[in-house]
Design a protein around this motif. Structure first.
Motif, PDB file in Angstrom:
ATOM      1  N   UNK A   1       0.845  -1.160   0.000  1.00 21.31           N
ATOM      2  CA  UNK A   1       0.000   0.000   0.000  1.00 21.31           C
ATOM      3  C   UNK A   1       0.903   1.240   0.000  1.00 21.31           C
ATOM      4  N   UNK A   2       0.671   2.176  -0.918  1.00 18.54           N
ATOM      5  CA  UNK A   2       1.532   3.361  -0.964  1.00 18.54           C
ATOM      6  C   UNK A   2       1.300   4.275   0.232  1.00 18.54           C
ATOM      7  N   UNK A   3       2.311   5.012   0.570  1.00 18.90           N
ATOM      8  CA  UNK A   3       2.216   5.961   1.677  1.00 18.90           C
ATOM      9  C   UNK A   3       1.306   7.115   1.274  1.00 18.90           C
ATOM     10  N   UNK A   4       0.521   7.643   2.205  1.00 18.27           N
ATOM     11  CA  UNK A   4      -0.342   8.781   1.869  1.00 18.27           C
ATOM     12  C   UNK A   4       0.484  10.009   1.528  1.00 18.27           C
ATOM     13  N   UNK A   5      -0.031  10.817   0.599  1.00 11.33           N
ATOM     14  CA  UNK A   5       0.657  12.049   0.226  1.00 11.33           C
ATOM     15  C   UNK A   5      -0.373  13.062  -0.256  1.00 11.33           C
ATOM     16  N   UNK A   6       0.043  14.290  -0.402  1.00 11.73           N
ATOM     17  CA  UNK A   6      -0.821  15.339  -0.907  1.00 11.73           C
ATOM     18  C   UNK A   6      -1.611  16.075   0.155  1.00 11.73           C
ATOM     19  N   UNK A   7      -1.361  15.783   1.422  1.00  9.99           N
ATOM     20  CA  UNK A   7      -2.077  16.434   2.510  1.00  9.99           C
ATOM     21  C   UNK A   7      -1.297  17.644   3.011  1.00  9.99           C
ATOM     22  N   UNK A   8      -2.033  18.627   3.490  1.00 11.97           N
ATOM     23  CA  UNK A   8      -1.426  19.757   4.194  1.00 11.97           C
ATOM     24  C   UNK A   8      -2.450  20.293   5.183  1.00 11.97           C
ATOM     25  N   UNK A   9      -1.974  21.072   6.138  1.00 15.84           N
ATOM     26  CA  UNK A   9      -2.915  21.657   7.093  1.00 15.84           C
ATOM     27  C   UNK A   9      -2.500  23.076   7.425  1.00 15.84           C
ATOM     28  N   UNK A  10      -3.504  23.865   7.800  1.00 13.89           N
ATOM     29  CA  UNK A  10      -3.289  25.254   8.184  1.00 13.89           C
ATOM     30  C   UNK A  10      -3.895  25.477   9.554  1.00 13.89           C
ATOM     31  N   UNK A  11      -3.159  26.174  10.395  1.00 21.04           N
ATOM     32  CA  UNK A  11      -3.668  26.559  11.722  1.00 21.04           C
ATOM     33  C   UNK A  11      -4.105  28.018  11.636  1.00 21.04           C
ATOM     34  N   UNK A  12      -5.317  28.290  12.051  1.00 19.75           N
ATOM     35  CA  UNK A  12      -5.832  29.651  12.038  1.00 19.75           C
ATOM     36  C   UNK A  12      -5.741  30.247  13.439  1.00 19.75           C
ATOM     37  N   UNK A  13      -5.846  31.561  13.517  1.00 18.34           N
ATOM     38  CA  UNK A  13      -5.694  32.257  14.797  1.00 18.34           C
ATOM     39  C   UNK A  13      -6.805  31.922  15.783  1.00 18.34           C
ATOM     40  N   UNK A  14      -7.970  31.512  15.286  1.00 22.94           N
ATOM     41  CA  UNK A  14      -9.072  31.173  16.193  1.00 22.94           C
ATOM     42  C   UNK A  14      -8.980  29.743  16.723  1.00 22.94           C
ATOM     43  N   UNK A  15      -7.899  29.020  16.393  1.00 27.83           N
ATOM     44  CA  UNK A  15      -7.700  27.656  16.881  1.00 27.83           C
ATOM     45  C   UNK A  15      -8.188  26.587  15.929  1.00 27.83           C
ATOM     46  N   UNK A  18      -7.512  23.438   9.385  1.00 27.40           N
ATOM     47  CA  UNK A  18      -8.130  22.997   8.142  1.00 27.40           C
ATOM     48  C   UNK A  18      -7.153  22.053   7.449  1.00 27.40           C
ATOM     49  N   UNK A  19      -7.592  20.826   7.203  1.00 28.60           N
ATOM     50  CA  UNK A  19      -6.774  19.829   6.513  1.00 28.60           C
ATOM     51  C   UNK A  19      -7.224  19.781   5.062  1.00 28.60           C
ATOM     52  N   UNK A  20      -6.268  19.894   4.145  1.00 29.79           N
ATOM     53  CA  UNK A  20      -6.591  19.814   2.720  1.00 29.79           C
ATOM     54  C   UNK A  20      -5.879  18.623   2.099  1.00 29.79           C
ATOM     55  N   UNK A  21      -6.488  18.103   1.056  1.00 28.66           N
ATOM     56  CA  UNK A  21      -5.887  17.017   0.296  1.00 28.66           C
ATOM     57  C   UNK A  21      -5.924  17.411  -1.163  1.00 28.66           C
ATOM     58  N   UNK A  22      -4.765  17.608  -1.746  1.00 26.44           N
ATOM     59  CA  UNK A  22      -4.598  18.032  -3.125  1.00 26.44           C
ATOM     60  C   UNK A  22      -5.390  19.305  -3.408  1.00 26.44           C
ATOM     61  N   UNK A  23      -5.328  20.239  -2.471  1.00 21.69           N
ATOM     62  CA  UNK A  23      -5.943  21.541  -2.657  1.00 21.69           C
ATOM     63  C   UNK A  23      -7.398  21.650  -2.255  1.00 21.69           C
ATOM     64  N   UNK A  24      -8.044  20.557  -1.907  1.00 21.47           N
ATOM     65  CA  UNK A  24      -9.449  20.572  -1.503  1.00 21.47           C
ATOM     66  C   UNK A  24      -9.567  20.330  -0.008  1.00 21.47           C
ATOM     67  N   UNK A  25     -10.522  21.018   0.607  1.00 19.71           N
ATOM     68  CA  UNK A  25     -10.718  20.859   2.050  1.00 19.71           C
ATOM     69  C   UNK A  25     -11.215  19.447   2.334  1.00 19.71           C
ATOM     70  N   UNK A  26     -10.499  18.747   3.193  1.00 16.32           N
ATOM     71  CA  UNK A  26     -10.866  17.380   3.560  1.00 16.32           C
ATOM     72  C   UNK A  26     -11.511  17.334   4.929  1.00 16.32           C
ATOM     73  N   UNK A  27     -11.104  18.240   5.831  1.00 16.52           N
ATOM     74  CA  UNK A  27     -11.649  18.230   7.184  1.00 16.52           C
ATOM     75  C   UNK A  27     -11.324  19.548   7.873  1.00 16.52           C
ATOM     76  N   UNK A  28     -12.208  19.945   8.781  1.00 17.84           N
ATOM     77  CA  UNK A  28     -11.988  21.120   9.609  1.00 17.84           C
ATOM     78  C   UNK A  28     -12.129  20.695  11.064  1.00 17.84           C
TER      79      UNK A  28
END
Length: 74
Positions: A1-15, A18-28
């Motif tokens: 099974x390939x390792x997951x890739x393409x994810x990133x996350x941003x922390x906002x000032x209000x705590x 937001x997790x994105x996968x290939x530029x699309x919001x995946x979870x908040x």
């Protein structure tokens, strides 16, 4: 099974995180869940942690499910 890739996350000032996968919001995530996620992402493999938190990781049974009679016509 390939390792997951393409994810990133941003922390906002209000705590909020937001997790994105290939530029699309995946979870908040907000509040305690956001703090727990950030702690896990910084302590381990961030790509794997993000894949688990968003549910976007493969469980290994996709090939078996593809061959099931119910799914052959697709």
């Amino acid at each position: 099974m390939p390792r997951p890739s393409g994810f990133s996350y941003e922390r906002h000032t209000d705590g909020t995180v937001v997790i994105t996968h290939q530029g699309r919001v995946a979870s908040t995530l907000r509040g305690g869940r956001a703090d727990k996620f950030v702690a896990q992402a910084e302590a381990g493999d961030a790509q794997l942690v993000m894949a688990r938190w968003t549910g976007a990781y493969k469980s290994g049974n996709e090939r078996v499910a593809r061959d099931h009679p119910r799914n052959r016509g697709r």
